[in-house]
Design a protein around this motif. Structure first.
Motif, PDB file in Angstrom:
ATOM      1  N   ILE A   5      69.481  56.064  59.529  1.00 29.40           N
ATOM      2  CA  ILE A   5      68.900  55.177  60.538  1.00 29.40           C
ATOM      3  C   ILE A   5      67.603  54.553  60.032  1.00 29.40           C
ATOM      4  CG2 ILE A   5      67.881  55.103  62.845  1.00 29.40           C
ATOM      5  CD1 ILE A   5      69.898  57.278  63.661  1.00 29.40           C
ATOM      6  N   THR A   6      66.778  55.328  59.353  1.00 34.65           N
ATOM      7  CA  THR A   6      65.496  54.797  58.887  1.00 34.65           C
ATOM      8  C   THR A   6      65.672  53.699  57.842  1.00 34.65           C
ATOM      9  OG1 THR A   6      65.377  56.632  57.311  1.00 34.65           O
ATOM     10  CG2 THR A   6      64.191  56.890  59.394  1.00 34.65           C
ATOM     11  N   SER A   7      66.807  53.704  57.128  1.00 34.43           N
ATOM     12  CA  SER A   7      67.041  52.672  56.111  1.00 34.43           C
ATOM     13  C   SER A   7      67.257  51.297  56.743  1.00 34.43           C
ATOM     14  CB  SER A   7      68.255  53.038  55.248  1.00 34.43           C
ATOM     15  OG  SER A   7      69.465  52.883  55.977  1.00 34.43           O
ATOM     16  N   LEU A   8      67.595  51.269  58.031  1.00 32.41           N
ATOM     17  CA  LEU A   8      67.819  50.001  58.726  1.00 32.41           C
ATOM     18  C   LEU A   8      66.514  49.315  59.108  1.00 32.41           C
ATOM     19  CD1 LEU A   8      70.734  51.179  61.047  1.00 32.41           C
ATOM     20  CD2 LEU A   8      70.927  49.903  58.902  1.00 32.41           C
ATOM     21  N   LYS A   9      65.418  50.091  59.085  1.00 28.50           N
ATOM     22  CA  LYS A   9      64.074  49.558  59.363  1.00 28.50           C
ATOM     23  C   LYS A   9      64.025  48.795  60.692  1.00 28.50           C
ATOM     24  CE  LYS A   9      63.057  49.178  54.416  1.00 28.50           C
ATOM     25  NZ  LYS A   9      62.471  50.526  54.366  1.00 28.50           N
ATOM     26  N   SER A  10      64.585  49.423  61.710  1.00 30.59           N
ATOM     27  CA  SER A  10      64.603  48.818  63.039  1.00 30.59           C
ATOM     28  C   SER A  10      64.617  49.922  64.086  1.00 30.59           C
ATOM     29  CB  SER A  10      65.845  47.927  63.203  1.00 30.59           C
ATOM     30  OG  SER A  10      65.952  47.457  64.530  1.00 30.59           O
TER      31      SER A  10
ATOM     32  N   GLU B  88      61.733  57.892  68.646  1.00 29.08           N
ATOM     33  CA  GLU B  88      62.981  57.658  69.365  1.00 29.08           C
ATOM     34  C   GLU B  88      63.730  56.491  68.721  1.00 29.08           C
ATOM     35  OE1 GLU B  88      62.439  59.108  73.948  1.00 29.08           O
ATOM     36  OE2 GLU B  88      61.942  57.023  73.478  1.00 29.08           O
ATOM     37  N   ILE B  89      65.026  56.472  68.943  1.00 28.21           N
ATOM     38  CA  ILE B  89      65.855  55.379  68.450  1.00 28.21           C
ATOM     39  C   ILE B  89      66.737  54.886  69.596  1.00 28.21           C
ATOM     40  CG2 ILE B  89      67.724  56.886  67.641  1.00 28.21           C
ATOM     41  CD1 ILE B  89      66.490  53.672  65.903  1.00 28.21           C
ATOM     42  N   THR B  90      66.978  53.601  69.625  1.00 30.30           N
ATOM     43  CA  THR B  90      67.843  53.010  70.647  1.00 30.30           C
ATOM     44  C   THR B  90      69.122  52.501  70.001  1.00 30.30           C
ATOM     45  OG1 THR B  90      65.973  52.356  72.035  1.00 30.30           O
ATOM     46  CG2 THR B  90      68.045  51.185  72.379  1.00 30.30           C
ATOM     47  N   TYR B  91      70.243  52.889  70.567  1.00 35.14           N
ATOM     48  CA  TYR B  91      71.550  52.411  70.117  1.00 35.14           C
ATOM     49  C   TYR B  91      72.089  51.407  71.133  1.00 35.14           C
ATOM     50  CZ  TYR B  91      72.754  55.597  66.230  1.00 35.14           C
ATOM     51  OH  TYR B  91      72.816  56.248  65.016  1.00 35.14           O
ATOM     52  N   LYS B  92      72.560  50.265  70.638  1.00 36.74           N
ATOM     53  CA  LYS B  92      73.318  49.311  71.455  1.00 36.74           C
ATOM     54  C   LYS B  92      74.746  49.322  70.931  1.00 36.74           C
ATOM     55  CE  LYS B  92      71.877  45.264  72.469  1.00 36.74           C
ATOM     56  NZ  LYS B  92      71.352  43.875  72.302  1.00 36.74           N
ATOM     57  N   VAL B  93      75.647  49.906  71.693  1.00 38.49           N
ATOM     58  CA  VAL B  93      77.018  50.115  71.232  1.00 38.49           C
ATOM     59  C   VAL B  93      77.966  49.225  72.028  1.00 38.49           C
ATOM     60  CG1 VAL B  93      78.848  51.803  70.843  1.00 38.49           C
ATOM     61  CG2 VAL B  93      76.447  52.507  70.681  1.00 38.49           C
ATOM     62  N   GLN B  94      78.808  48.502  71.314  1.00 43.58           N
ATOM     63  CA  GLN B  94      79.808  47.685  72.004  1.00 43.58           C
ATOM     64  C   GLN B  94      80.881  48.592  72.585  1.00 43.58           C
ATOM     65  OE1 GLN B  94      81.120  43.917  70.238  1.00 43.58           O
ATOM     66  NE2 GLN B  94      83.227  44.472  70.735  1.00 43.58           N
ATOM     67  N   ARG B  95      81.092  48.474  73.882  1.00 47.60           N
ATOM     68  CA  ARG B  95      82.081  49.288  74.587  1.00 47.60           C
ATOM     69  C   ARG B  95      83.227  48.400  75.069  1.00 47.60           C
ATOM     70  NH1 ARG B  95      80.212  54.100  76.669  1.00 47.60           N
ATOM     71  NH2 ARG B  95      82.451  54.559  76.595  1.00 47.60           N
ATOM     72  N   PHE B  96      84.408  48.966  75.087  1.00 49.10           N
ATOM     73  CA  PHE B  96      85.557  48.247  75.639  1.00 49.10           C
ATOM     74  C   PHE B  96      86.699  49.222  75.860  1.00 49.10           C
ATOM     75  CE2 PHE B  96      89.544  45.725  74.996  1.00 49.10           C
ATOM     76  CZ  PHE B  96      89.451  44.988  76.171  1.00 49.10           C
ATOM     77  N   ASN B  97      87.148  49.293  77.100  1.00 46.92           N
ATOM     78  CA  ASN B  97      88.321  50.088  77.448  1.00 46.92           C
ATOM     79  C   ASN B  97      89.357  49.126  78.023  1.00 46.92           C
ATOM     80  OD1 ASN B  97      90.289  51.744  78.502  1.00 46.92           O
ATOM     81  ND2 ASN B  97      88.863  53.223  79.383  1.00 46.92           N
ATOM     82  N   PRO B  98      90.414  48.820  77.268  1.00 44.22           N
ATOM     83  CA  PRO B  98      91.379  47.813  77.730  1.00 44.22           C
ATOM     84  C   PRO B  98      92.071  48.179  79.037  1.00 44.22           C
ATOM     85  CG  PRO B  98      92.216  49.013  75.814  1.00 44.22           C
ATOM     86  CD  PRO B  98      90.786  49.397  75.971  1.00 44.22           C
ATOM     87  N   ASP B  99      92.014  49.454  79.420  1.00 37.95           N
ATOM     88  CA  ASP B  99      92.651  49.873  80.667  1.00 37.95           C
ATOM     89  C   ASP B  99      91.868  49.425  81.899  1.00 37.95           C
ATOM     90  OD1 ASP B  99      94.696  51.095  79.300  1.00 37.95           O
ATOM     91  OD2 ASP B  99      93.714  53.053  79.258  1.00 37.95           O
TER      92      ASP B  99
END
Length: 242
Positions: free
Chosen positions: A79-84, A3-14
């Motif tokens: 993704i695997t190249s990031l080694k995380s 499995e892989i975990t993504y932490k994505v910065q979110r922002f909706n100016p509205d």
């Protein structure tokens, strides 16, 4: 790594007062790229996630983003190249965020257009095509392959403090036309990049060179423009501003 975990910065100016991170975990497929992971989130987990992409072949530059501490193209970063086990993604810096990972390119391209990135023909126009020797054409090779991904601009500390600063991408294009034997405006171009918002504002940190996905050398282009400006001033062809 199943499995892989993504932490994505979110922002909706509205509706959001400030950006925040949202976490997603999903199965990791063999040879999966960061962009494919974003599409998996969009299609199967969260339909509200916004990001840009087009060619998926590292040609268009539209999927550049900040991935695990470095600006990269999401489409050719496996993704695997990031080694995380965690992939942390932020939008490009120094540009207003429309939503999530989508930024406003207007200022970036306005700075580029200000330097007239097109051929200014010599007069009179030739009856047939312009001719160049292989040596003359070779001068363009190292600067002509920029894909306008904006990674260099986002990594530039001067661009972050002055939105009138032309930026590494614009200087790379300026050198391309200064080097072009067919162009009639070399001195005009040099005078423009010698202005207050031009090449002498560069701090020579080499961030732009490090992050370029096409392995171009914006820092080297800036150094060559500085040298050309100085030589033309010494020859009296270009006036220094008082």
């Amino acid at each position: 790594m199943n499995e892989i975990t993504y932490k994505v910065q979110r922002f909706n100016p509205d509706k959001d007062s400030k950006p925040y991170f949202q976490t997603y975990t999903f199965p990791l497929k063999p040879a999966m790229t960061v962009l494919e992971g974003l599409y998996h989130i969009l299609e199967y987990i969260d339909h509200t996630l916004s990001f840009r992409s087009s060619c998926r072949m590292a040609v268009c530059g539209s999927c550049a983003m900040h991935i695990n501490g470095k600006y990269r193209l999401a489409c050719n970063t496996q993704i695997t190249s990031l080694k995380s086990g965690t992939v942390t993604i932020r939008p490009l810096l120094h540009l207003p965020v429309f939503k999530d990972l989508v930024v406003d390119h207007a200022g970036f391209f306005e700075n580029l257009i200000a330097l007239k990135p097109w051929l200014i023909s010599k007069e009179p126009m030739p009856k047939e095509e312009y001719h160049q020797t292989p040596q003359q054409r070779k001068k363009l090779d190292i600067v002509a392959d920029c894909i306008m991904c904006q990674a260099c601009y986002a990594s530039c500390p001067v661009a972050g403090t002055d939105n009138k600063y032309f930026g590494p991408h614009a200087f790379l294009k300026a050198l391309r036309f200064v080097n072009d034997s067919r162009d009639a405006a070399q001195l005009e171009r040099l005078a423009q990049v010698a202005e207050e918002t031009g090449v002498f504002r560069c701090h020579t940190i080499f961030n732009c060179q490090e992050v370029c996905p096409k392995h171009l050398d914006p820092s080297g282009a800036i150094a060559k423009l500085k040298m050309s400006i100085t030589l033309n001033r010494l020859k009296g062809k270009l006036k220094a501003k008082e």
